[in-house]
Every structure is written in C-alpha cells, then in structure tokens.
Design a protein around this motif. Structure first.
Motif, PDB file in Angstrom:
ATOM      1  N   SER A   1       0.843  -1.189   0.000  1.00 34.89           N
ATOM      2  CA  SER A   1       0.000   0.000   0.000  1.00 34.89           C
ATOM      3  C   SER A   1       0.883   1.246   0.000  1.00 34.89           C
ATOM      4  N   VAL A   2       0.464   2.232  -0.778  1.00 35.12           N
ATOM      5  CA  VAL A   2       1.196   3.489  -0.859  1.00 35.12           C
ATOM      6  C   VAL A   2       0.635   4.501   0.130  1.00 35.12           C
ATOM      7  N   VAL A   3      -0.609   4.334   0.513  1.00 33.01           N
ATOM      8  CA  VAL A   3      -1.221   5.080   1.619  1.00 33.01           C
ATOM      9  C   VAL A   3      -1.847   4.010   2.510  1.00 33.01           C
ATOM     10  N   PRO A   4      -1.336   3.864   3.735  1.00 31.87           N
ATOM     11  CA  PRO A   4      -1.821   2.789   4.613  1.00 31.87           C
ATOM     12  C   PRO A   4      -3.327   2.883   4.887  1.00 31.87           C
ATOM     13  N   PHE A   5      -3.910   1.737   5.165  1.00 27.72           N
ATOM     14  CA  PHE A   5      -5.330   1.678   5.498  1.00 27.72           C
ATOM     15  C   PHE A   5      -5.574   2.447   6.785  1.00 27.72           C
ATOM     16  N   LYS A   6      -6.618   3.270   6.785  1.00 26.81           N
ATOM     17  CA  LYS A   6      -7.003   3.984   7.998  1.00 26.81           C
ATOM     18  C   LYS A   6      -8.508   4.209   7.991  1.00 26.81           C
ATOM     19  N   TRP A   7      -9.064   4.359   9.182  1.00 26.69           N
ATOM     20  CA  TRP A   7     -10.497   4.599   9.311  1.00 26.69           C
ATOM     21  C   TRP A   7     -10.777   6.046   8.933  1.00 26.69           C
ATOM     22  N   VAL A   8     -11.752   6.243   8.046  1.00 24.23           N
ATOM     23  CA  VAL A   8     -12.162   7.570   7.610  1.00 24.23           C
ATOM     24  C   VAL A   8     -13.654   7.688   7.875  1.00 24.23           C
ATOM     25  N   GLY A   9     -14.063   8.754   8.540  1.00 25.79           N
ATOM     26  CA  GLY A   9     -15.464   8.964   8.874  1.00 25.79           C
ATOM     27  C   GLY A   9     -15.768   8.502  10.281  1.00 25.79           C
ATOM     28  N   SER A  10     -17.048   8.487  10.603  1.00 24.06           N
ATOM     29  CA  SER A  10     -17.457   8.069  11.942  1.00 24.06           C
ATOM     30  C   SER A  10     -18.814   7.385  11.878  1.00 24.06           C
ATOM     31  N   GLY A  11     -19.153   6.713  12.954  1.00 25.29           N
ATOM     32  CA  GLY A  11     -20.434   6.030  13.050  1.00 25.29           C
ATOM     33  C   GLY A  11     -20.614   4.981  11.970  1.00 25.29           C
ATOM     34  N   SER A  12     -21.832   4.889  11.450  1.00 28.47           N
ATOM     35  CA  SER A  12     -22.113   3.876  10.431  1.00 28.47           C
ATOM     36  C   SER A  12     -21.491   4.226   9.083  1.00 28.47           C
ATOM     37  N   GLY A  13     -21.040   5.484   8.914  1.00 25.21           N
ATOM     38  CA  GLY A  13     -20.408   5.897   7.667  1.00 25.21           C
ATOM     39  C   GLY A  13     -18.905   5.727   7.666  1.00 25.21           C
ATOM     40  N   LYS A  14     -18.373   5.009   8.630  1.00 24.90           N
ATOM     41  CA  LYS A  14     -16.935   4.829   8.758  1.00 24.90           C
ATOM     42  C   LYS A  14     -16.461   3.767   7.761  1.00 24.90           C
ATOM     43  N   ARG A  15     -15.330   4.065   7.084  1.00 26.13           N
ATOM     44  CA  ARG A  15     -14.749   3.123   6.127  1.00 26.13           C
ATOM     45  C   ARG A  15     -13.253   2.996   6.389  1.00 26.13           C
ATOM     46  N   LEU A  16     -12.725   1.799   6.174  1.00 24.25           N
ATOM     47  CA  LEU A  16     -11.299   1.514   6.307  1.00 24.25           C
ATOM     48  C   LEU A  16     -10.703   1.605   4.901  1.00 24.25           C
ATOM     49  N   ILE A  17     -10.066   2.753   4.595  1.00 22.48           N
ATOM     50  CA  ILE A  17      -9.639   3.044   3.231  1.00 22.48           C
ATOM     51  C   ILE A  17      -8.118   2.975   3.113  1.00 22.48           C
ATOM     52  N   GLY A  18      -7.652   2.315   2.055  1.00 19.70           N
ATOM     53  CA  GLY A  18      -6.220   2.222   1.785  1.00 19.70           C
ATOM     54  C   GLY A  18      -5.937   2.244   0.303  1.00 19.70           C
TER      55      GLY A  18
ATOM     56  N   HIS B   1     -17.153  13.156   2.493  1.00 22.23           N
ATOM     57  CA  HIS B   1     -15.888  13.230   3.231  1.00 22.23           C
ATOM     58  C   HIS B   1     -14.938  12.098   2.836  1.00 22.23           C
ATOM     59  N   HIS B   2     -15.467  10.955   2.398  1.00 21.91           N
ATOM     60  CA  HIS B   2     -14.609   9.888   1.898  1.00 21.91           C
ATOM     61  C   HIS B   2     -13.972  10.304   0.574  1.00 21.91           C
ATOM     62  N   GLN B   3     -14.791  10.900  -0.305  1.00 16.46           N
ATOM     63  CA  GLN B   3     -14.290  11.356  -1.598  1.00 16.46           C
ATOM     64  C   GLN B   3     -13.234  12.447  -1.405  1.00 16.46           C
ATOM     65  N   HIS B   4     -13.480  13.384  -0.491  1.00 17.94           N
ATOM     66  CA  HIS B   4     -12.507  14.453  -0.229  1.00 17.94           C
ATOM     67  C   HIS B   4     -11.193  13.878   0.291  1.00 17.94           C
ATOM     68  N   TYR B   5     -11.293  12.881   1.174  1.00 13.54           N
ATOM     69  CA  TYR B   5     -10.082  12.236   1.696  1.00 13.54           C
ATOM     70  C   TYR B   5      -9.286  11.603   0.550  1.00 13.54           C
ATOM     71  N   ILE B   6      -9.972  10.855  -0.315  1.00 14.18           N
ATOM     72  CA  ILE B   6      -9.305  10.167  -1.422  1.00 14.18           C
ATOM     73  C   ILE B   6      -8.680  11.175  -2.382  1.00 14.18           C
ATOM     74  N   ILE B   7      -9.422  12.210  -2.748  1.00 22.35           N
ATOM     75  CA  ILE B   7      -8.901  13.237  -3.658  1.00 22.35           C
ATOM     76  C   ILE B   7      -7.686  13.931  -3.036  1.00 22.35           C
ATOM     77  N   GLY B   8      -7.750  14.220  -1.754  1.00 23.53           N
ATOM     78  CA  GLY B   8      -6.616  14.847  -1.072  1.00 23.53           C
ATOM     79  C   GLY B   8      -5.383  13.965  -1.081  1.00 23.53           C
ATOM     80  N   GLU B   9      -5.567  12.671  -0.858  1.00 14.48           N
ATOM     81  CA  GLU B   9      -4.430  11.747  -0.876  1.00 14.48           C
ATOM     82  C   GLU B   9      -3.868  11.582  -2.280  1.00 14.48           C
ATOM     83  N   VAL B  10      -4.732  11.633  -3.295  1.00 15.60           N
ATOM     84  CA  VAL B  10      -4.257  11.553  -4.678  1.00 15.60           C
ATOM     85  C   VAL B  10      -3.383  12.775  -4.982  1.00 15.60           C
ATOM     86  N   LYS B  11      -3.817  13.949  -4.537  1.00 18.88           N
ATOM     87  CA  LYS B  11      -3.016  15.166  -4.742  1.00 18.88           C
ATOM     88  C   LYS B  11      -1.662  15.032  -4.042  1.00 18.88           C
TER      89      LYS B  11
END
Length: 176
Positions: free
Chosen positions: A100-117, A159-169
């Motif tokens: 992985s080039v960006v390690p998996f991490k929890w993004v979001g909170s509650g039921s909208g939380k995703r483990l994204i890597g 907020h998931h999309q913003h996180y991904i776009i930010g990491e791509v940048k």
C-alpha cells in the motif's frame, strides 16, 4: 518484536475510542495487551509463563509490573472486546496488501466509517475499503494522468471522496 503496522494501530485506536476517555486513561495497557493477544503477537493468558517471559524480554517492565498488569487484565477481561474470526481475517487480508502506498485507515465516523487504503498495482493505484467482510474496490487511479475512475456500485459520503482526492493530490506531489 516485529514492527507494528499502521492499520493495527488504527484498529487499536478504534477500540480505545469505544472505551471512552476514562477507559483510555485507566486501562490503556490492558487494552493493548488484549489487542496483542487477540492478534497472536504474544502468547495468550492461558500460557502465563510464556507470556511473562515474552513481556520481560520485549519491554522495560519488571516482574512485579507484569504480574500487576496480568492481574488487572484478569479483572477486566470479561469487558474487553473479543476479536471475531471475521475481524482477524479482515486485518490479515489487509496485511497481505502490504504494497500500500497510503496505509489503510479509518475515515469517517459512526455507520459511515470506512477503512480506506491505497494499493500500488503496477500501472494504477487501487483504493480499497477494507471495512466489510471483503475488500471492496472504491476507485482506480491512473498513475500517468492521475485521473480517478470511481466504481459506481459503491456509495461514498463526500468526506470519503474528499479524503481520497486529497491523498491523490499528495501522491501526485510526492511522485512528480
């Protein structure tokens, strides 16, 4: 002792968050001990002598501190989370994606939380959600043009999309 991977720390932090501030302040060492035993990094409490030996060899703790920790663990083990087979398999499957080039991490909170890597797969980088029973591909990133191809079947919060776009940048800046 082996190096602790970031996604393991994220899983532990999630457990600590669920215990609340009071639980974190009072029982962090017990929660960490539980996490290491659940993930089979160290012998479990049923192998007390091996566990004590492992802790003596790999920490700065003395025998008295170790026995005190084990006593506190025994008092609180019924309240500690027991990692299901599914959670252990999820953590292990993510472990197999160590490129992985960006390690998996929890993004979001509650039921909208995703483990994204972000995982390097040659000509592209694939973004996965590891929060379910199986890894789900969120999108692909073309490493030449840095364009994102989103998978339409997966609904993402902004907020998931913003996180991904930010990491791509960030990746684009690092590589270019």
């Amino acid at each position: 002792m082996e190096e602790v991977k970031e996604y393991e720390v994220d899983g532990l932090i999630q457990t600590l968050k669920e215990s609340g501030i009071k639980g974190i302040m009072k029982y962090t060492d017990v929660l960490v001990l539980n996490h290491m035993m659940e993930r089979s990094w160290i012998p479990n409490i049923n192998e007390r002598d091996k566990l004590i030996k492992t802790l003596k060899e790999n920490t700065d703790m003395g025998y008295g501190e170790i026995t005190n920790l084990l006593q506190r663990y025994n008092e609180w083990k019924r309240y500690l989370p027991s990692y299901s087979l599914g959670l252990n398999q999820k953590l292990d499957s993510i472990n197999k994606k160590m490129n992985s080039v960006v390690p998996f991490k929890w993004v979001g909170s509650g039921s909208g939380k995703r483990l994204i890597g972000f995982v390097d797969e040659g000509k592209q980088i694939s973004v996965y959600d590891g929060g379910g029973n199986h890894l789900m591909k969120v999108c692909d990133i073309d490493k030449n043009k840095w364009g994102i191809t989103w998978n339409n079947y997966l609904k993402l919060h902004p907020h998931h999309q913003h996180y991904i776009i930010g990491e791509v940048k960030n990746l684009k800046k690092m590589i270019m």
